[in-house]
Design a protein around this motif. Structure first.
Motif, PDB file in Angstrom:
ATOM      1  N   LEU A 189       0.828  -1.206   0.000  1.00  0.00           N
ATOM      2  CA  LEU A 189       0.000   0.000   0.000  1.00  0.00           C
ATOM      3  C   LEU A 189       0.860   1.254   0.000  1.00  0.00           C
ATOM      4  N   LEU A 248      -7.830   3.436   4.956  1.00  0.00           N
ATOM      5  CA  LEU A 248      -7.621   2.370   3.973  1.00  0.00           C
ATOM      6  C   LEU A 248      -7.406   1.034   4.675  1.00  0.00           C
ATOM      7  N   ILE A 302      -4.971   1.116  -5.909  1.00  0.00           N
ATOM      8  CA  ILE A 302      -4.371   2.447  -5.783  1.00  0.00           C
ATOM      9  C   ILE A 302      -4.010   3.009  -7.153  1.00  0.00           C
ATOM     10  N   THR A 349      -2.244  -2.938  -4.983  1.00  0.00           N
ATOM     11  CA  THR A 349      -1.519  -2.175  -6.003  1.00  0.00           C
ATOM     12  C   THR A 349      -2.438  -1.735  -7.134  1.00  0.00           C
ATOM     13  N   LEU A 353       1.053   3.982  -3.096  1.00  0.00           N
ATOM     14  CA  LEU A 353       0.768   5.405  -2.909  1.00  0.00           C
ATOM     15  C   LEU A 353       1.975   6.255  -3.301  1.00  0.00           C
ATOM     16  N   GLY A 358      -5.198   6.673  -8.424  1.00  0.00           N
ATOM     17  CA  GLY A 358      -4.065   7.549  -8.093  1.00  0.00           C
ATOM     18  C   GLY A 358      -4.302   9.000  -8.458  1.00  0.00           C
TER      19      GLY A 358
END
Length: 470
Positions: A381, A446, A460, A457, A385, A464
């Motif tokens: 995570l 989250l 996100i 993955t 990010l 994004g």
């Protein structure tokens, strides 16, 4: 599809009145017709065999056979040689309005970052089945009785030893009450406090306002929020209220992820002693810390002022509904009585199975696997990010299975959540954890407990640009 009852002859409730004027066969035919017409018996369902139904009703088998033959002739029943008598396809209850079109299937989620859910795929089913078999094989028949409202003495002894070992708790089996998860435990504790004259309970803000407020109201108490900062609960703000009880998550604050500092721990205990108050410690995910060993339970510092509540909802699965309260001496009797009045006691076989899981080392082995899983998901995570939304900060301890994402000052939390849902990504805002439901500052909680690394993955990556928006 019709229900397929097991056994040689499924039961069917029919009542024969031998004192009335209506012939017995007419009564039997009428009741079976009514059962079919009203939907008690569905199309395709088996009826009892003529021999068995005659035995149960005290009638001759020939009378029952004549009844079945008449209903077969009328189209209510169908019978084939070598097969059971069943309700015919043309005989059914009056038609109901046709249902509307089925709802459109929800699109498959790329990732759902819902908080509070552990890795359900990682539940140690084989170990749990083994523990359940062992518990059933070895338990005495006396364990099948109602038993002690505190719960199984076997599990209370095991839990006490476990909490002394891994949480540095002052655990006395005589003052442990097994409960059906955190919600029941909180209710039992608050009701006991209400009996001692407590009128107001405080809770962390942000925290769990809905759960605490509704449970407090059920117990006859009012609930008030108290702010927190980077050291945890603001004890000075707590002292300014009239509360004589407070609910805290000191090991890993829900949802901000901070730990209650040593200074605040001591201040909180001092407040409880001075106010003749009590602290309710929610030890909800203390097993999962990845950067170092977790801090011990607050209850170990002041067993006479802290009610500690723990469960296996996060360590194993919420569906097990097993938890425990460590009760202060002054409240133990009332909490035990509340439990007795609530449901007498929790399911004994599940308690014994959990005891076997812990004693055998299988529970510890599962926790080691779970820590590695959650640590890897948290790393994924943070990395996702950093790649797709590098300006978004991640706060909170390296613990549990949720993290807090800090959005930009101008971000609209709800707009981000809504836009992400349109992309099949479930995001959840901090506003629901605040007593006033304020969306400022904009933050996301989250949860990654039940989201695999690849899904973390991908999820996100899919949102994004929404997280980067200013």
């Amino acid at each position: 599809m019709p229900l397929e009852w097991s056994g040689l002859s499924p039961e069917l409730l029919l009542v024969i009145d031998r004192t009335g004027a209506e012939p017995l066969r007419s009564q039997l035919e009428r009741q079976i017709r009514t059962a079919i017409r009203t939907g008690r018996l569905q199309v395709g369902e088996r009826l009892p065999s003529s021999r068995e139904l005659a035995r149960r009703l005290g009638l001759s088998r020939g009378l029952v056979q004549d009844c079945y033959a008449q209903l077969h002739a009328e189209g209510y029943l169908v019978a084939r040689v070598g097969s059971a008598t069943r309700v015919a396809a043309g005989a059914c209850a009056p038609p109901t309005p046709a249902p509307g079109p089925p709802p459109a299937a929800s699109p498959r989620m790329v990732a759902d970052f819902r908080w509070g859910v552990p890795d359900l795929n990682g539940f140690p089913l084989a170990d749990w089945l083994w523990a359940t078999r062992e518990a059933a094989r070895t338990m005495p028949t006396s364990a099948l009785d109602y038993g002690d409202p505190r719960g199984s003495s076997v599990l209370r002894e095991v839990v006490a030893g476990y909490l002394r070992r891994v949480r540095a708790a002052a655990a006395d089996p005589a003052r442990i009450v097994i409960c059906s998860g955190y919600a029941q435990g909180l209710g039992l504790a608050l009701r006991a406090l209400a009996r001692t004259g407590v009128h107001t309970v405080a809770y962390e803000d942000p925290g769990s306002p809905a759960t605490t407020s509704s449970t407090a109201a059920w117990a006859g108490l009012s609930a008030i929020p108290v702010p927190l900062d980077e050291q945890g609960l603001d004890v000075k703000a707590l002292d300014a209220t009239d509360a004589r009880a407070v609910v805290v998550t000191p090991a890993h604050q829900w949802p901000t992820g901070v730990a209650l500092s040593p200074e605040r721990r001591l201040a909180l205990i001092e407040w409880a002693v001075r106010r003749d108050a009590y602290v309710i410690e929610d030890d909800y995910d203390a097993e999962f810390r990845y950067d170092r060993e977790p801090v011990g339970a607050l209850q170990g510092l002041a067993a006479d002022r802290v009610i500690a509540i723990g469960t296996v909802s996060k360590s194993l699965a919420p569906a097990l509904r097993i938890g425990w309260l460590l009760c202060p001496p002054a409240l133990a009797g009332q909490i035990i009585e509340n439990k007795r009045l609530s449901d007498r006691s929790s399911p004994t076989l599940d308690q014994l199975a959990l005891a076997r899981m812990i004693e055998s080392g299988r529970f510890d082995r599962h926790l080691r696997r779970a820590r590695a899983t959650y640590a890897a998901r948290r790393t994924a995570l943070v990395a996702a990010l950093a790649e797709h939304a590098p300006d978004v900060g991640v706060t909170g301890l390296a613990a549990g299975f949720h993290a807090v994402a800090q959005l930009g000052a101008s971000a609209d939390e709800q707009a981000v959540v809504t836009a992400a849902r349109a992309r099949s990504v479930g995001l959840y805002g901090m506003s629901t954890c605040r007593s006033a439901h304020s969306a400022a500052p904009a933050q996301l909680v989250l949860g990654f407990g039940n989201v695999g690394e690849h899904a973390v993955t991908a999820g996100i990556a899919a949102v994004g640009d929404l997280l980067r928006a200013r």
